[in-house]
Design an enzyme around this catalytic site. Structure first.
Site, PDB file in Angstrom:
ATOM      1  N   LYS A 159      -1.566  -5.536  18.481  1.00  0.00           N
ATOM      2  CA  LYS A 159      -2.512  -6.637  18.219  1.00  0.00           C
ATOM      3  C   LYS A 159      -2.836  -7.408  19.475  1.00  0.00           C
ATOM      4  CE  LYS A 159      -2.402  -6.961  13.317  1.00  0.00           C
ATOM      5  NZ  LYS A 159      -2.336  -7.727  12.085  1.00  0.00           N
ATOM      6  N   LYS A 161      -3.699   3.930  11.927  1.00  0.00           N
ATOM      7  CA  LYS A 161      -3.455   3.433  10.573  1.00  0.00           C
ATOM      8  C   LYS A 161      -4.748   2.877   9.966  1.00  0.00           C
ATOM      9  CE  LYS A 161      -1.815  -0.783   9.818  1.00  0.00           C
ATOM     10  NZ  LYS A 161      -1.362  -1.886   8.977  1.00  0.00           N
ATOM     11  N   LYS A 221      -7.333  -3.173   7.348  1.00  0.00           N
ATOM     12  CA  LYS A 221      -8.414  -3.977   6.770  1.00  0.00           C
ATOM     13  C   LYS A 221      -9.194  -4.731   7.830  1.00  0.00           C
ATOM     14  CE  LYS A 221      -5.270  -6.839   4.272  1.00  0.00           C
ATOM     15  NZ  LYS A 221      -4.166  -7.345   5.112  1.00  0.00           N
TER      16      LYS A 221
HETATM   17  P1  ATP Z   1      -4.410  -6.189   9.235  1.00  0.00           P
HETATM   18  O1  ATP Z   1      -5.410  -5.100   9.391  1.00  0.00           O
HETATM   19  O2  ATP Z   1      -5.017  -7.546   9.066  1.00  0.00           O
HETATM   20  O3  ATP Z   1      -3.308  -6.147  10.231  1.00  0.00           O
HETATM   21  P2  ATP Z   1      -3.152  -4.625   7.228  1.00  0.00           P
HETATM   22  O4  ATP Z   1      -4.245  -3.905   6.518  1.00  0.00           O
HETATM   23  O5  ATP Z   1      -2.328  -3.890   8.184  1.00  0.00           O
HETATM   24  O6  ATP Z   1      -3.721  -5.943   7.857  1.00  0.00           O
HETATM   25  P3  ATP Z   1      -1.087  -6.224   5.962  1.00  0.00           P
HETATM   26  O7  ATP Z   1      -1.453  -7.408   5.156  1.00  0.00           O
HETATM   27  O8  ATP Z   1      -0.564  -6.458   7.316  1.00  0.00           O
HETATM   28  O9  ATP Z   1      -2.312  -5.211   6.042  1.00  0.00           O
HETATM   29  O10 ATP Z   1      -0.083  -5.338   5.136  1.00  0.00           O
HETATM   30  C1  ATP Z   1       0.204  -5.460   3.764  1.00  0.00           C
HETATM   31  C2  ATP Z   1       1.030  -4.290   3.318  1.00  0.00           C
HETATM   32  O11 ATP Z   1       0.258  -3.086   3.329  1.00  0.00           O
HETATM   33  C3  ATP Z   1       2.239  -4.013   4.231  1.00  0.00           C
HETATM   34  O12 ATP Z   1       3.350  -3.663   3.420  1.00  0.00           O
HETATM   35  C4  ATP Z   1       1.804  -2.836   5.032  1.00  0.00           C
HETATM   36  O13 ATP Z   1       2.876  -2.051   5.465  1.00  0.00           O
HETATM   37  C5  ATP Z   1       0.944  -2.083   4.053  1.00  0.00           C
HETATM   38  N1  ATP Z   1      -0.051  -1.260   4.731  1.00  0.00           N
HETATM   39  C6  ATP Z   1      -1.024  -1.710   5.544  1.00  0.00           C
HETATM   40  N2  ATP Z   1      -1.772  -0.697   5.993  1.00  0.00           N
HETATM   41  C7  ATP Z   1      -1.256   0.445   5.459  1.00  0.00           C
HETATM   42  C8  ATP Z   1      -1.594   1.828   5.548  1.00  0.00           C
HETATM   43  N3  ATP Z   1      -2.613   2.220   6.291  1.00  0.00           N
HETATM   44  N4  ATP Z   1      -0.861   2.724   4.864  1.00  0.00           N
HETATM   45  C9  ATP Z   1       0.181   2.299   4.105  1.00  0.00           C
HETATM   46  N5  ATP Z   1       0.555   1.012   3.976  1.00  0.00           N
HETATM   47  C10 ATP Z   1      -0.145   0.086   4.634  1.00  0.00           C
END
Ligand code: ATP
Ligand code: LTN
Length: 332
Positions: free
Chosen positions: A117, A199, A202
């Site tokens: 990040k 990964k 969002k």
């Molecule tokens: P950001 O993009 O804002 O960093 P994020 O999409 O990574 O957000 P978080 O809110 O940080 O989402 O994560 C919420 C949950 O979703 C966490 O348990 C994280 O491990 C899971 N998660 C996020 N992205 C993935 C993915 N691509 N595959 C599986 N699990 C995920």
């Protein structure tokens, strides 16, 4: 009540930093409701974590309600479990300070999410982004959670929470439960549809990289049609076929089918058919969730009441732990 007290506890959080993606759903959210059978569950919309990256206030507000509504739509029962917004429970930041004084600079410097990040947001490498995992440890340790259901990317943070808990326990006597990550075997890491080496996230600028839980059927089909694959046109799992393997993970997660079943189903067919089937499987799962989500959001007063009730119940538990910690460290 007696039964509740003997159950082990589970805690997890999700950031309202955008609309939930298919990755959030498969890796985290869809596993949360089933855990209610066995555990005493606490789920939080972690808005304080979200501001480690710049957010538009109006969007953050809207996304916080949307996130809470999606957790309820996904089957979390607020009468049984606690659902709350992180900023409603100030004990998280209070514990976070004490834990920060028991966390090493070197440990935080090794966190891969911080490295990623801070590379992505070079103009805003703030102190909160760096100490983010300490606040996450506070979220978990405050409630004595045994299990933390998360996606693969959060494993390192839960391990840090374990280290902090052990360090505190050694210094001040047994206080915290040492938590364990609960990670799905299939779907613990869903990849971007545009770049299967990254990964699905969002906050990706390329909206074709992720499926949002609010995408309509046409959008879902279009995004899957554009998904990056390879030129072989044969559906099977392999390290060299990251895009296809990711689509297989998604299809398996949506339908419960095994790799062998998926390979047999698309034997002799091209990627066109495969992608449409994957898209349809996601639409089938998301459509009822979207309806329920809309229904819950339409009654904002009821949603606010649920979150207020959740915050009160969370505060009650959090206060007890914080008092214990303050006493142990010698605060008068
Ligand atoms: P950001 O993009 O804002 O960093 P994020 O999409 O990574 O957000 P978080 O809110 O940080 O989402 O994560 C919420 C949950 O979703 C966490 O348990 C994280 O491990 C899971 N998660 C996020 N992205 C993935 C993915 N691509 N595959 C599986 N699990 C995920
Ligand atoms: N860091 C997590 C969100 C999160 C979390 C938590 C997850 C904040 N606090 C406590 C589990 C337990 C993320 O998904 N990026």
């Amino acid at each position: 009540m007696a039964e509740l007290e003997t159950k082990k506890r589970v805690f997890s959080g999700i950031q309202p930093s955008g609309t939930f993606t298919l990755g959030n759903y498969v890796g985290a959210v869809r596993n949360w409701a089933p855990l209610q059978k066995e555990f005493d569950c606490i789920y939080s919309v972690v808005n304080m974590h979200a501001i480690t990256v710049r957010q538009q206030p109006a969007a953050l507000r809207r996304q916080t309600y949307e996130a809470a509504a999606m957790l309820l739509a996904a089957g979390i029962n607020p009468k049984q479990s606690i659902v709350f917004v992180q900023s409603h429970v100030p004990q998280h930041t209070q514990l976070s300070w004490v834990l920060a004084c028991n966390t090493m600079f070197g440990e935080l410097s090794r966190m891969t999410q911080f490295k990623d990040k801070s590379q992505k947001h070079t103009e805003n490498v703030n102190a909160g982004l760096f100490t983010y995992p300490v606040l996450m440890a506070a979220d978990i340790l405050l409630y004595g959670a045994h299990g933390v259901p998360v996606g693969e990317d959060q494993k390192q943070h839960v391990e840090l929470a374990r280290n902090i808990a052990q360090r505190f326990n050694n210094a001040y006597s047994d206080t915290f439960i040492v938590p364990e990550p609960y990670i799905q075997k299939i779907g613990g890491r869903i990849m971007s549809l545009q770049n299967p080496a990254a990964k699905m996230s969002k906050s990706d600028e390329n909206i074709n990289g992720f499926i949002s839980m609010q995408d309509d059927a046409d959008t879902i089909v279009r995004k899957f049609k554009r998904a990056v694959t390879d030129s072989e046109a044969r559906v099977y799992r392999s390290k060299e076929k990251a895009g296809v393997s990711n689509l297989m993970d998604i299809y398996a997660a949506m339908t419960g089918k095994t790799d062998a079943e998926i390979e047999a189903e698309f034997e002799g067919k091209g990627y066109g058919d495969f992608k449409l089937a994957v898209a349809q499987s996601v639409i089938d799962v998301f459509a009822p969730l979207q309806q329920e989500h809309a229904r819950i959001l339409a009654d904002k007063a009821e949603l606010e009441r649920i979150l207020e009730d959740g915050a009160q119940r969370a505060q009650h538990l959090a206060n007890k732990m914080l008092a214990k910690v303050y006493k142990k460290v010698g605060f008068v």
